[in-house]
Design an enzyme around this catalytic site. Structure first.
Site, PDB file in Angstrom:
ATOM      1  N   LYS A  42       0.839  -1.205   0.000  1.00  0.00           N
ATOM      2  CA  LYS A  42       0.000   0.000   0.000  1.00  0.00           C
ATOM      3  C   LYS A  42       0.874   1.256   0.000  1.00  0.00           C
ATOM      4  O   LYS A  42       2.086   1.165   0.244  1.00  0.00           O
ATOM      5  CB  LYS A  42      -0.931  -0.029   1.216  1.00  0.00           C
ATOM      6  N   TYR A 268      14.879  29.862   9.959  1.00  0.00           N
ATOM      7  CA  TYR A 268      13.628  30.480  10.440  1.00  0.00           C
ATOM      8  C   TYR A 268      13.537  30.443  11.959  1.00  0.00           C
ATOM      9  O   TYR A 268      13.905  29.441  12.580  1.00  0.00           O
ATOM     10  CB  TYR A 268      12.429  29.724   9.876  1.00  0.00           C
TER      11      TYR A 268
HETATM   12  C1  LIG Z   1      -0.708  -1.855   6.870  1.00  0.00           C
HETATM   13  C2  LIG Z   1      -1.361  -3.129   7.126  1.00  0.00           C
HETATM   14  C3  LIG Z   1      -0.617  -4.320   7.091  1.00  0.00           C
HETATM   15  C4  LIG Z   1       0.885  -4.316   7.022  1.00  0.00           C
HETATM   16  O1  LIG Z   1       1.373  -3.861   8.240  1.00  0.00           O
HETATM   17  P1  LIG Z   1       2.927  -3.696   8.558  1.00  0.00           P
HETATM   18  O2  LIG Z   1       2.960  -3.274   9.963  1.00  0.00           O
HETATM   19  O3  LIG Z   1       3.409  -2.625   7.642  1.00  0.00           O
HETATM   20  O4  LIG Z   1       3.582  -4.986   8.299  1.00  0.00           O
HETATM   21  C5  LIG Z   1      -1.300  -5.507   7.190  1.00  0.00           C
HETATM   22  N1  LIG Z   1      -2.642  -5.533   7.347  1.00  0.00           N
HETATM   23  C6  LIG Z   1      -3.390  -4.409   7.412  1.00  0.00           C
HETATM   24  C7  LIG Z   1      -4.852  -4.516   7.591  1.00  0.00           C
HETATM   25  C8  LIG Z   1      -2.770  -3.170   7.308  1.00  0.00           C
HETATM   26  O5  LIG Z   1      -3.500  -2.051   7.392  1.00  0.00           O
END
Ligand SMILES: *Cc1c(COP(=O)(O)O)cnc(C)c1O
Length: 375
Positions: A42, A268
């Site tokens: 993702k 800044y």
């Molecule tokens: C993001 C996510 C994962 C992967 O999680 P990691 O901690 O990055 O390994 C797996 N399942 C779901 C539902 C997620 O949202």
């Protein structure tokens, strides 16, 4: 003069080691007895580029991919168009009304996250007279996506609600797996085990563990694991040394060096003040590149073996580092921001955040260099 496409004059280079990603997937897979590991890609492969990351993992043998958004599912289907059999793609955010034909046409598996979504998919399957694949997500402690307790009991009591659906996975997600001693880890494991005993059996099986829970032990592995962040080199927890191979490095070339002799302020808000002779180097990296503003006056960078502190505030496009100890260096010399001396987790610690946020914030303005892999 128009530079060729893909060319950039950016003095900052993000290097992604695709072989390390493939190795990390094998490391995670081999921690389980069943050796069935999907991959979560993702958010553009956690910011590292969906296509090169996904192709690398598929070449390493991964045949099941999870994304959050339908758009990413479609993009991934396109990336894998030339791969047969095409890896399976599951979209975790859930089925929205009207999107059913898109899933069906592109052979994407929706995660069914409430009773309404189950009904939508079942109605669609009946209408097109096809038993179409889907995953069923039951919440066990996140109160986010997935069927709540009552809804899960409803499906257990009325399993015909799933009739006509090709149920492939039962899944849930852990809330505290990066803290191995947390009592919720066992509670969620037991709740999920109970659900998987009482719900209709999915064709591929049950999956609970993402990256961190993979390291909690075999009780959390069920039939499949579903890791994301560890594939990209981030540590699963803070309990011991990181077993993953580092994937990302970030290097920038100095734009300018300022020799300061009298008391002067830097950046800044004048949040850093130098009193005597100091050399300040400026780099083309800023919060617009995902170099978080919370790294102001706290982050470190490295020139060779020498540590150079980030001083002053992180600007939109620039940061300043104190290179007083390095009288030789000047414009064009390289400074390492993520690399052998400090990994993504170290930078995340300095920023007061987690490796996930550092990775997914990495900017589009960096030159990207992929090494190894199948990209
Ligand atoms: C993001 C996510 C994962 C992967 O999680 P990691 O901690 O990055 O390994 C797996 N399942 C779901 C539902 C997620 O949202």
């Amino acid at each position: 003069m128009t530079p060729p496409t893909g060319f950039t004059y950016s003095p900052t280079t993000l290097t992604v080691d695709l072989d390390a990603i493939a190795d990390n997937w094998r490391i995670l897979r081999d921690r389980t007895a069943h050796k069935r590991a999907a991959a979560v890609v993702k958010a553009d492969g956690y910011g590292l580029g969906l296509a090169p990351v996904a192709r690398t993992l598929a070449a390493a043998g991964c045949d099941t991919f999870f994304v959050a958004h339908l758009d990413a599912g479609l993009e991934l289907a396109e990336i894998f168009a030339d791969r047969a059999p095409r890896p399976r793609i599951c979209v975790m955010n859930g089925l929205m009304p009207g999107h059913e034909p898109v899933y069906a046409e592109h052979d994407l598996w929706p995660s069914l996250n409430d009773l309404g979504q189950i009904d939508l998919w079942r109605t669609y399957c009946r209408r097109v007279e096809r038993k179409l694949p889907a995953a069923l997500h039951c919440d066990t402690g996140m109160s986010r996506t997935g069927l709540d307790r009552t809804e899960a009991e409803t499906v257990i009591g009325e399993p015909e609600r799933l009739t006509g659906i090709d149920l492939r996975f039962l899944m849930s997600h852990m809330a505290c797996a990066d803290t191995p001693s947390h009592k919720m880890n066992r509670e969620q494991q037991q709740r999920f085990a109970d659900l998987s005993n009482r719900l209709p059996k999915p064709a591929e099986g049950a999956m609970l563990a993402a990256s961190s829970a993979t390291f909690l032990g075999p009780d959390w592995h069920f039939d499949w694991i579903r890791p994301g962040v560890c594939l990209y080199g981030v540590r699963p927890n803070t309990d011991g040394p990181n077993p993953m191979r580092p994937v990302v490095s970030l290097e920038s070339k100095i734009l300018q060096v300022r020799q300061i002799d009298a008391p002067e302020t830097v950046g800044y808000g004048a949040s850093h003040r130098v009193e005597g002779p100091t050399r300040i180097a400026t780099l083309a990296v800023g919060y617009a590149d995902g170099y978080l503003r919370s790294l102001s006056n706290t982050a470190k960078a490295f020139v060779g073996e020498a540590e150079v502190p980030v001083v002053g505030r992180v600007s939109m496009d620039l940061i300043t580092v104190d290179v007083s100890g390095l009288p030789q260096i000047g414009p064009g010399d390289s400074v390492s921001l993520i690399g052998p001396h400090q990994d993504v987790d170290a930078v995340a610690d300095q920023a007061g955040t987690i490796g996930y946020e550092i990775l997914t914030s990495l900017g589009a303005r960096y030159a990207r260099r992929y090494i190894g892999g199948a990209a």
